[in-house]
Write a protein that holds these residues in place. Structure first.
Motif, PDB file in Angstrom:
ATOM      1  N   GLN A  61      83.778  50.234   9.202  1.00  0.00           N
ATOM      2  CA  GLN A  61      83.167  49.067   9.823  1.00  0.00           C
ATOM      3  C   GLN A  61      83.332  49.068  11.340  1.00  0.00           C
ATOM      4  O   GLN A  61      82.440  48.615  12.064  1.00  0.00           O
ATOM      5  CB  GLN A  61      83.733  47.789   9.203  1.00  0.00           C
ATOM      6  CG  GLN A  61      83.343  47.625   7.735  1.00  0.00           C
ATOM      7  CD  GLN A  61      83.381  46.188   7.253  1.00  0.00           C
ATOM      8  OE1 GLN A  61      83.789  45.279   7.971  1.00  0.00           O
ATOM      9  NE2 GLN A  61      82.928  45.969   6.023  1.00  0.00           N
TER      10      GLN A  61
ATOM     11  N   THR B  96      80.473  49.096   3.080  1.00  0.00           N
ATOM     12  CA  THR B  96      81.410  48.476   2.143  1.00  0.00           C
ATOM     13  C   THR B  96      82.078  49.578   1.317  1.00  0.00           C
ATOM     14  O   THR B  96      81.808  50.762   1.489  1.00  0.00           O
ATOM     15  CB  THR B  96      80.679  47.517   1.190  1.00  0.00           C
ATOM     16  OG1 THR B  96      79.803  48.282   0.337  1.00  0.00           O
ATOM     17  CG2 THR B  96      79.868  46.481   1.962  1.00  0.00           C
TER      18      THR B  96
ATOM     19  N   THR C  62      88.923  42.530   7.280  1.00  0.00           N
ATOM     20  CA  THR C  62      88.343  43.541   8.173  1.00  0.00           C
ATOM     21  C   THR C  62      87.261  42.932   9.034  1.00  0.00           C
ATOM     22  O   THR C  62      87.164  43.196  10.247  1.00  0.00           O
ATOM     23  CB  THR C  62      87.788  44.724   7.363  1.00  0.00           C
ATOM     24  OG1 THR C  62      88.827  45.295   6.566  1.00  0.00           O
ATOM     25  CG2 THR C  62      87.225  45.807   8.286  1.00  0.00           C
ATOM     26  N   ARG C  63      86.428  42.084   8.428  1.00  0.00           N
ATOM     27  CA  ARG C  63      85.369  41.434   9.196  1.00  0.00           C
ATOM     28  C   ARG C  63      85.959  40.500  10.253  1.00  0.00           C
ATOM     29  O   ARG C  63      85.450  40.413  11.381  1.00  0.00           O
ATOM     30  CB  ARG C  63      84.459  40.643   8.238  1.00  0.00           C
ATOM     31  CG  ARG C  63      83.686  41.507   7.225  1.00  0.00           C
ATOM     32  CD  ARG C  63      82.481  42.188   7.857  1.00  0.00           C
ATOM     33  NE  ARG C  63      81.572  41.214   8.422  1.00  0.00           N
ATOM     34  CZ  ARG C  63      80.688  40.508   7.705  1.00  0.00           C
ATOM     35  NH1 ARG C  63      80.621  40.663   6.391  1.00  0.00           N
ATOM     36  NH2 ARG C  63      79.879  39.667   8.307  1.00  0.00           N
ATOM     37  N   ARG C  64      87.016  39.795   9.904  1.00  0.00           N
ATOM     38  CA  ARG C  64      87.675  38.922  10.886  1.00  0.00           C
ATOM     39  C   ARG C  64      88.298  39.742  12.014  1.00  0.00           C
ATOM     40  O   ARG C  64      88.299  39.327  13.179  1.00  0.00           O
ATOM     41  CB  ARG C  64      88.732  38.065  10.196  1.00  0.00           C
ATOM     42  CG  ARG C  64      88.143  36.984   9.297  1.00  0.00           C
ATOM     43  CD  ARG C  64      89.163  36.367   8.370  1.00  0.00           C
ATOM     44  NE  ARG C  64      88.569  35.295   7.574  1.00  0.00           N
ATOM     45  CZ  ARG C  64      89.082  34.824   6.447  1.00  0.00           C
ATOM     46  NH1 ARG C  64      90.224  35.323   5.984  1.00  0.00           N
ATOM     47  NH2 ARG C  64      88.480  33.858   5.784  1.00  0.00           N
TER      48      ARG C  64
ATOM     49  N   ALA D  20      80.120  49.065  13.929  1.00  0.00           N
ATOM     50  CA  ALA D  20      79.921  47.909  14.802  1.00  0.00           C
ATOM     51  C   ALA D  20      80.105  48.201  16.289  1.00  0.00           C
ATOM     52  O   ALA D  20      79.446  47.586  17.130  1.00  0.00           O
ATOM     53  CB  ALA D  20      80.881  46.794  14.393  1.00  0.00           C
TER      54      ALA D  20
ATOM     55  N   ARG E 251      73.384  45.848   7.804  1.00  0.00           N
ATOM     56  CA  ARG E 251      74.623  45.414   7.189  1.00  0.00           C
ATOM     57  C   ARG E 251      75.734  46.371   7.604  1.00  0.00           C
ATOM     58  O   ARG E 251      75.477  47.412   8.223  1.00  0.00           O
ATOM     59  CB  ARG E 251      74.513  45.376   5.664  1.00  0.00           C
ATOM     60  CG  ARG E 251      74.292  46.739   5.007  1.00  0.00           C
ATOM     61  CD  ARG E 251      74.191  46.632   3.500  1.00  0.00           C
ATOM     62  NE  ARG E 251      73.980  47.928   2.860  1.00  0.00           N
ATOM     63  CZ  ARG E 251      74.942  48.766   2.490  1.00  0.00           C
ATOM     64  NH1 ARG E 251      76.217  48.444   2.729  1.00  0.00           N
ATOM     65  NH2 ARG E 251      74.658  49.919   1.915  1.00  0.00           N
ATOM     66  N   LEU E 252      76.968  46.030   7.257  1.00  0.00           N
ATOM     67  CA  LEU E 252      78.113  46.894   7.536  1.00  0.00           C
ATOM     68  C   LEU E 252      78.504  47.667   6.273  1.00  0.00           C
ATOM     69  O   LEU E 252      78.247  47.205   5.155  1.00  0.00           O
ATOM     70  CB  LEU E 252      79.300  46.059   8.028  1.00  0.00           C
ATOM     71  CG  LEU E 252      79.100  45.345   9.362  1.00  0.00           C
ATOM     72  CD1 LEU E 252      80.270  44.406   9.641  1.00  0.00           C
ATOM     73  CD2 LEU E 252      78.945  46.348  10.490  1.00  0.00           C
TER      74      LEU E 252
ATOM     75  N   LEU F 172      87.071  42.547  13.187  1.00  0.00           N
ATOM     76  CA  LEU F 172      85.970  42.928  14.081  1.00  0.00           C
ATOM     77  C   LEU F 172      85.635  41.795  15.044  1.00  0.00           C
ATOM     78  O   LEU F 172      85.379  42.033  16.232  1.00  0.00           O
ATOM     79  CB  LEU F 172      84.726  43.294  13.264  1.00  0.00           C
ATOM     80  CG  LEU F 172      84.820  44.475  12.302  1.00  0.00           C
ATOM     81  CD1 LEU F 172      83.479  44.705  11.611  1.00  0.00           C
ATOM     82  CD2 LEU F 172      85.258  45.754  13.023  1.00  0.00           C
TER      83      LEU F 172
ATOM     84  N   ILE G  70      78.658  41.090  13.265  1.00  0.00           N
ATOM     85  CA  ILE G  70      80.083  40.776  13.422  1.00  0.00           C
ATOM     86  C   ILE G  70      80.303  39.275  13.350  1.00  0.00           C
ATOM     87  O   ILE G  70      81.193  38.789  12.640  1.00  0.00           O
ATOM     88  CB  ILE G  70      80.614  41.334  14.755  1.00  0.00           C
ATOM     89  CG1 ILE G  70      80.533  42.865  14.778  1.00  0.00           C
ATOM     90  CG2 ILE G  70      82.057  40.877  14.990  1.00  0.00           C
ATOM     91  CD1 ILE G  70      80.811  43.483  16.138  1.00  0.00           C
TER      92      ILE G  70
ATOM     93  N   VAL H  29      80.580  36.732  10.112  1.00  0.00           N
ATOM     94  CA  VAL H  29      81.761  36.576   9.260  1.00  0.00           C
ATOM     95  C   VAL H  29      82.199  35.119   9.147  1.00  0.00           C
ATOM     96  O   VAL H  29      82.714  34.685   8.112  1.00  0.00           O
ATOM     97  CB  VAL H  29      82.926  37.444   9.784  1.00  0.00           C
ATOM     98  CG1 VAL H  29      83.429  36.964  11.143  1.00  0.00           C
ATOM     99  CG2 VAL H  29      84.084  37.455   8.789  1.00  0.00           C
TER     100      VAL H  29
ATOM    101  N   GLU I 187      87.767  43.080   2.608  1.00  0.00           N
ATOM    102  CA  GLU I 187      86.493  42.883   3.293  1.00  0.00           C
ATOM    103  C   GLU I 187      86.565  41.708   4.266  1.00  0.00           C
ATOM    104  O   GLU I 187      86.159  41.811   5.432  1.00  0.00           O
ATOM    105  CB  GLU I 187      85.397  42.643   2.251  1.00  0.00           C
ATOM    106  CG  GLU I 187      84.055  42.212   2.818  1.00  0.00           C
ATOM    107  CD  GLU I 187      83.218  43.363   3.345  1.00  0.00           C
ATOM    108  OE1 GLU I 187      82.271  43.093   4.108  1.00  0.00           O
ATOM    109  OE2 GLU I 187      83.516  44.526   3.003  1.00  0.00           O
TER     110      GLU I 187
END
Length: 493
Positions: free
Chosen positions: A422, A311, A122-124, A426, A308-309, A126, A471, A474, A119
């Motif tokens: 994600q 999960t 992946t967010r980083r 996004a 939210r994204l 994006l 995004i 994060v 998680e």
């Protein structure tokens, strides 16, 4: 004199090869599988893929002409790829490495322990794409490396620049893909060439093999020694490798150390390049097939909303996203021809004789694009897996077969799902517009064992200001960590 000497060596090698063939020839007890007839001395050398040719398309032509195609050859090229699982003959050692890997990443329960890591990275990813979409390929590489290096070694990559271990993985997997592509080297067909000196014309395979060995010595040894050093200082982070080293007494130079070192390196290898190929194919497919992207985003908006994204907890409620994961793996398989397999004993298959020592190539791309199995196979259509009459699940072929199936397939599938879900939540992904006109992205795939799309340009933009805020959040939810890159400088192999 020099030319005479070279000619003498060449004649000697050729003579040894012909004598070996004559002395070891035995009439097979049944017909060999059909294929192009071998020519005197050179055998089927000219039937191998030409330089730069995509192997899977080449071998598919043979299927159309002859049906299943098996060539009796011995892969003798010493590539120096260490103890990477995919290259070890089936043995007690390979079973030990596979068992160690399966314990950590072989099931959904085991892999779920790393959900928070997946998680965060992946967010980083994006955020990196948002800030520099033109560097998409590098961002995919960084994320894949960050996940697998943290998992295997507790290593934190450079967050905003090139990382030495990620780069090392790139170099090593380049050699892995180069030397494991069957038929790329004349020595695959003429094993006696391995006896020639490395300066002899036509023996580039020896020099490539040496460079490959050096790269893989670093690939297996450097991160292993990094973890041992950190443990001696009491500064290590929990990881696959530290867990084993803490729980077991491992003697330097022992078989147990070999298995431990190379099981960690095999996790590293398995995740370093394969996810990169799949995600590169995904972004290309979304630009080419906007209708598939639209359906996927509609499902995410309906099920997850835009506050939210997605999960891992949402996965069971996102059938179209799961179908998109399957379709990316089918549309362009990561390893289109699978790893070459070697028959360990004489065998029979549907009335044909398969001699011991035969190289058997499984054309995964051909299976995945068989029009008798997949309707309109060249088109990206996730809906083919949905409805009352779904087509076969591509997971059955994408990760190999039988006892040599990829042990990291569960981990890879989880990573691909989260990245796809994600990214679609996004971003809008499309063709670039230049001077008011859409520019078609380049659609070509590399002729390599692990096949990536050739470089292409697409447009990647946040779907809305709300999505951009999601995004950027994060950096508060998962603050950047200091890299371990500086600590590698003094780590020896």
């Amino acid at each position: 004199m020099a030319s005479l000497h070279l000619a003498s060596i060449a004649i000697g090698v050729l003579t040894a090869y012909l004598l070996t063939k004559l002395l070891t020839f035995k009439k097979p007890p049944a017909p060999l599988p059909p294929g192009p007839p071998p020519k005197p001395i050179i055998g089927n050398l000219k039937d191998l893929p030409q330089n730069g040719e995509r192997d899977w398309e080449h071998w598919l032509k043979h299927k159309e002409l002859y049906g299943r195609f098996t060539q009796t050859v011995i892969l003798s090229y010493t590539s120096g790829c260490g103890g990477i699982l995919g290259l070890i003959p089936y043995s007690d050692r390979s079973r030990a490495i596979r068992k160690a890997m399966n314990k950590e990443i072989g099931s959904k329960v085991a892999v779920s322990r790393f959900n928070a890591l997946q998680e965060a990275e992946t967010r980083r990813f994006l955020l990196r794409v948002l800030e520099a979409p033109e560097e998409l390929r590098n961002h995919i590489r960084t994320e894949a490396g960050a996940v697998v290096l943290k998992l295997a070694y507790g290593y934190t990559v450079e967050p905003h620049k090139q990382d030495p271990l990620v780069d090392l993985a790139d170099v090593s997997m380049y050699y892995f893909s180069l030397v494991c592509r069957y038929g790329a080297w004349v020595v695959d067909v003429f094993p006696s060439l391995r006896f020639l000196p490395s300066w002899f014309p036509g023996t580039e395979f020896k020099r490539i093999g040496q460079r490959s060995k050096e790269a893989f010595d670093n690939f297996g040894g450097k991160p292993y020694n990094f973890v041992k050093h950190q443990m001696s200082q009491g500064t290590h982070h929990p990881s696959y490798l530290s867990s084993i080293l803490e729980s077991e007494e491992i003697e330097p130079g022992s078989e147990k150390e070999y298995v431990t070192k190379w099981s960690a390196a095999s996790i590293y290898a398995g995740g370093a390049d394969t996810t990169v190929s799949t995600m590169a194919s995904f972004f290309l497919a979304m630009a080419l097939y906007p209708e598939a992207q639209r359906k996927a985003q509609e499902e995410i908006d309906r099920v997850v909303g835009n506050s939210r994204l997605p999960t891992f907890a949402d996965r069971d409620n996102l059938p179209y996203i799961n179908a998109t994961v399957k379709e990316v793996l089918r549309w362009h398989p990561v390893v289109p021809n699978n790893l070459p397999h070697l028959s360990t004993h004489d065998d029979m298959c549907q009335g044909y004789f398969i001699p011991k020592g035969s190289i058997v190539i499984s054309n995964i791309w051909g299976f995945a694009h068989d029009p008798d199995v997949f309707h309109d196979p060249m088109t990206f259509k996730p809906e083919r897996y949905l409805g009352d009459n779904p087509e076969p699940d591509s997971h059955r072929i994408s990760f190999g077969f039988g006892r040599r199936i990829c042990p990291g397939r569960v981990m890879a599938d989880a990573a691909i799902y989260l990245n796809i879900a994600q990214s679609l939540a996004a971003f809008n992904i499309g063709k670039k517009v230049v001077d008011g006109k859409e520019v078609e992205p380049r659609v070509e795939f590399q002729a390599a064992l692990i096949s990536h799309p050739e470089p292409y340009d697409v447009s990647i933009k946040p779907r809305s200001s709300v999505h951009e805020e999601l995004i950027r959040a994060v950096e508060e939810e998962y603050p950047w960590e200091k890299s371990h890159a500086d600590e590698l400088v003094n780590i020896k192999v």
